[in-house]
Design an enzyme around this catalytic site. Structure first.
Site, PDB file in Angstrom:
ATOM      1  N   CYS A   1       0.878  -1.172   0.000  1.00  0.00           N
ATOM      2  CA  CYS A   1       0.000   0.000   0.000  1.00  0.00           C
ATOM      3  C   CYS A   1       0.910   1.215   0.000  1.00  0.00           C
ATOM      4  CB  CYS A   1      -0.920   0.004   1.214  1.00  0.00           C
ATOM      5  SG  CYS A   1      -1.884   1.539   1.380  1.00  0.00           S
TER       6      CYS A   1
ATOM      7  N   CYS B   1      -4.804   6.848  -2.820  1.00  0.00           N
ATOM      8  CA  CYS B   1      -4.186   5.541  -3.040  1.00  0.00           C
ATOM      9  C   CYS B   1      -2.823   5.774  -3.668  1.00  0.00           C
ATOM     10  CB  CYS B   1      -5.056   4.670  -3.944  1.00  0.00           C
ATOM     11  SG  CYS B   1      -4.326   3.046  -4.290  1.00  0.00           S
TER      12      CYS B   1
END
Length: 300
Positions: A88, A228
């Site tokens: 991530c 993101c």
């Protein structure tokens, strides 16, 4: 590690302070496993309880941080539904910032962050935010064909695919604000990748200022998140392939996320295929869980 010892280590980990971090609005609960000998795996129900927005701390994901023997850190990342992800981007930016704050990494110098997607180079320079270098974006396909009807419904200009640690579908549209993101993304995230776990879906469009805006539907969260990082890397890489981002080697692409904050990507070049991601790693607050929290979280 046996089941009993793993249970004990997890219980000890949960008695340590936790750190609530934010990377451009993408938020995480961090647990520091340094000195425990081995970072335990966190069961899905415990992760989901910690990340729950109402009764829990509230987060898009959980990160277990562990010091490496010779400087740097290792991280394990869990989506809010308890599934483990290889990488991530915003969590890695937060990990770099927290490692610097906790003295687990050298100040103002490059260090390593070990992830399930490989060992990455990171740095937190004085007066600057964290940044790290990813492995080359894999499986790039700049000419993905969207399912019949979907492309027209959202006004898609083009679509592409790439794996920036995790798989991403990137769709260029006239205006990300006009996309029915939660309506079209659940089907899109599985329909075009040929992967059992599907992909994140990122939408990008020009901003009035001439830069780029992006919105992301994240698998594992199964909804829109405020930012993101790996999606920004995949998006910037495909924008460069589409000729939308200039041709100067080393030029950066700034993407405004749903939170209003920017992620800055240095796309891959022929000389260096490993992109850089820079952004925010902000400590929101710290806290401690009550005694016997593992039992409470698992409703034992």
């Amino acid at each position: 590690m046996t089941a009993d010892s793993g249970h004990r280590v997890l219980a000890e980990l949960l008695q340590r302070p936790f750190y609530k971090m934010s990377g451009s609005g993408n938020d995480f609960v961090f647990l520091d496993a340094s000195g425990l000998g081995a970072a335990p795996s966190v069961p899905a129900d415990v992760t989901a309880a910690l990340c729950a927005r109402g009764p829990g701390i509230g987060a898009d994901g959980l990160v277990v941080l562990d010091a490496l023997p010779d400087s740097g850190v290792r991280i394990a990342y869990y989506n809010s539904d308890g599934s483990r992800a290889t990488l991530c981007g915003n969590a890695t930016l937060c990990a770099a910032a927290l490692a610097d704050r906790l003295g687990l990494a050298p100040s103002d110098a490059a260090f390593r962050i070990a992830t399930d997607a490989g060992v990455l180079k990171a740095e937190v320079r004085a007066g600057q935010g964290p940044r790290f270098q990813l492995e080359p974006v894999a499986d790039l396909d700049p000419t993905v064909v969207l399912p019949d009807g979907v492309g027209g419904a959202i006004g898609a200009l083009r679509a592409g695919f790439g794996v920036a640690g995790v798989p991403h579908l990137v769709v260029q549209v006239p205006d990300v604000e006009r996309v029915d993101l939660n309506g079209v993304s659940p089907a899109l995230r599985r329909a075009t990748t040929g992967r059992p776990d599907g992909a994140n879906v990122n939408y990008v469009s020009r901003s009035p200022s001439g830069g780029w805006r992006m919105r992301t539907f994240e698998r594992g969260v199964e909804g829109e998140t405020l930012a993101c990082g790996t999606g920004a890397v995949a998006s910037a890489t495909l924008l460069a392939m589409w000729g939308e981002a200039g041709t100067d080697p080393g030029a950066t692409i700034s993407l405004e996320t749903r939170s209003g904050r920017h992620l800055v990507v240095t796309p891959p070049t022929e000389a260096d295929r490993r992109p850089w991601l820079g952004g925010e790693g902000r400590l929101v607050f710290t806290g401690t869980l009550p005694p016997n929290s593992l039992r409470a979280l698992r409703r034992e």
